[in-house]
Design an enzyme around this catalytic site. Structure first.
Site, short mmCIF file in Angstrom:
data_model
loop_
_atom_site.label_atom_id
_atom_site.label_comp_id
_atom_site.label_asym_id
_atom_site.label_seq_id
_atom_site.Cartn_x
_atom_site.Cartn_y
_atom_site.Cartn_z
N GLY A 119 0.78 -1.23 0.00
CA GLY A 119 0.00 0.00 0.00
C GLY A 119 0.81 1.28 0.00
N ASP A 120 2.10 1.20 0.35
CA ASP A 120 2.96 2.39 0.37
C ASP A 120 4.40 1.97 0.10
OD1 ASP A 120 3.58 5.07 0.58
OD2 ASP A 120 3.77 5.05 2.76
N LEU A 121 4.59 1.25 -1.01
CA LEU A 121 5.87 0.60 -1.28
C LEU A 121 6.86 1.57 -1.93
CD1 LEU A 121 7.06 -2.28 -0.90
CD2 LEU A 121 6.44 -2.75 -3.27
N HIS A 122 7.13 2.69 -1.24
CA HIS A 122 8.13 3.61 -1.78
C HIS A 122 9.53 3.16 -1.36
CE1 HIS A 122 8.81 5.68 2.05
NE2 HIS A 122 7.51 5.86 2.18
#
Length: 300
Positions: free
Chosen positions: A194-197
């Site tokens: 969901g927030d794979l930066h």
């Protein structure tokens, strides 16, 4: 005594107001309580933080290094421990202890270097894609489904465009809405980060790379491609052929993640469109908003 980083404290107060100030005041006692309960001692390593969470390097009673994470009670963090529990260390740091009412966890400690430090952006996209594939396990039933947010986004996009004076071409907005209409309802029940930066992927010994800070959603693994793309975009918009570079990186992610490149492109286009609207609405720097708009337009 826990010294809270000044920047983290100010950002929390600016964002949350008095509830944020009260939470910050409670942190030293809360940290001491959790350290005692989970039989940990702090190390001399500095406290680190993200946007909503503070992370303290510790040692467990047996000397094993770990990280105590305490987050501001925020809807985006509710399912973080659920995601870690479902992965059980597969592609992500292990969950060692949890206190859900206090938004606190004891986590396996990984390395300090991140995917952002890899010289090659193409290699970073491949690593993120491989990790997304490992993280794509069946999602627990209680996790929020990405498909359930589609009606909200379908309503929000045209309203935002009208309120902001239609800053994007109609073709760009139409492409984003088509993605929601055509891909939104048909998504697998697989666990997403969901927030794979790039800064949420850490070097490690147990596996080459481990993920941290998940949102814990269920849906299409291709959805995560945009976050990695955006976090490694500093050199992207100076490429000779920006569209070709965008498509190459998204294809690299998709092939590593074992998902359809077209889905990665379409989700990235939708998310860049949303980011462009959000950036204008929230006063992000003009160059950043322009970057989102460029990506949204070229991928339409």
């Amino acid at each position: 005594m826990l010294l809270i980083p000044e920047g983290f404290a100010q950002h929390t107060i600016d964002r949350e107001g008095e509830p944020g100030r009260a939470w910050l005041a409670s942190l030293p006692d809360l940290a001491d309580e959790l350290l005692h309960r989970w039989q940990c001692v702090r190390t001399t390593d500095p406290v680190v933080h993200g946007m909503v969470g503070l992370v303290l390097p510790v040692h467990r009673a047996d000397g094993t290094p770990a990280m105590l994470k305490i987050s501001f009670p925020h809807h985006g963090n509710v399912h973080e421990p659920d995601a870690f529990a479902a992965w059980r260390g597969r592609g992500a740091v292990r969950l060692l202890e949890r206190d859900d009412p206090r938004f606190a966890m004891l986590l396996e400690r990984a390395g300090e270097s991140t995917l952002a430090q890899l010289p090659s952006a193409d290699e970073a996209m491949a690593v993120a894609g491989q990790l997304a594939r490992r993280l794509a396990v069946p999602a627990p039933p209680a996790l929020p489904r990405l498909r359930d947010r589609i009606p909200e986004w379908q309503e929000q996009l045209p309203k935002d465009a009208a309120r902001l004076g239609h800053p994007l071409p109609a073709r760009t907005l139409d492409a984003a809405l088509a993605t929601l209409r055509e891909l939104g309802p048909d998504q697998p029940d697989t666990l997403l980060h969901g927030d794979l930066h790039a800064n949420n992927v850490l070097r490690a010994d147990r596996e080459p790379w481990l993920a941290v800070d998940p949102k814990g959603w269920a849906g299409d693994p291709a959805y995560d491609a945009y976050t990695t793309l955006r976090s490694r975009a500093h050199d992207l918009l100076t490429a000779t052929d920006v569209r070709t570079a965008l498509l190459r990186r998204l294809t690299i992610f998709a092939e590593a993640a074992d998902c359809a490149p077209e889905r990665a492109v379409r989700w990235a286009q939708f998310r860049a469109t949303m980011a462009a609207h959000w950036g204008r609405d929230n006063g992000e720097p003009e160059w950043m908003v322009a970057a989102y708009e460029t990506m949204a337009g070229l991928l339409a």
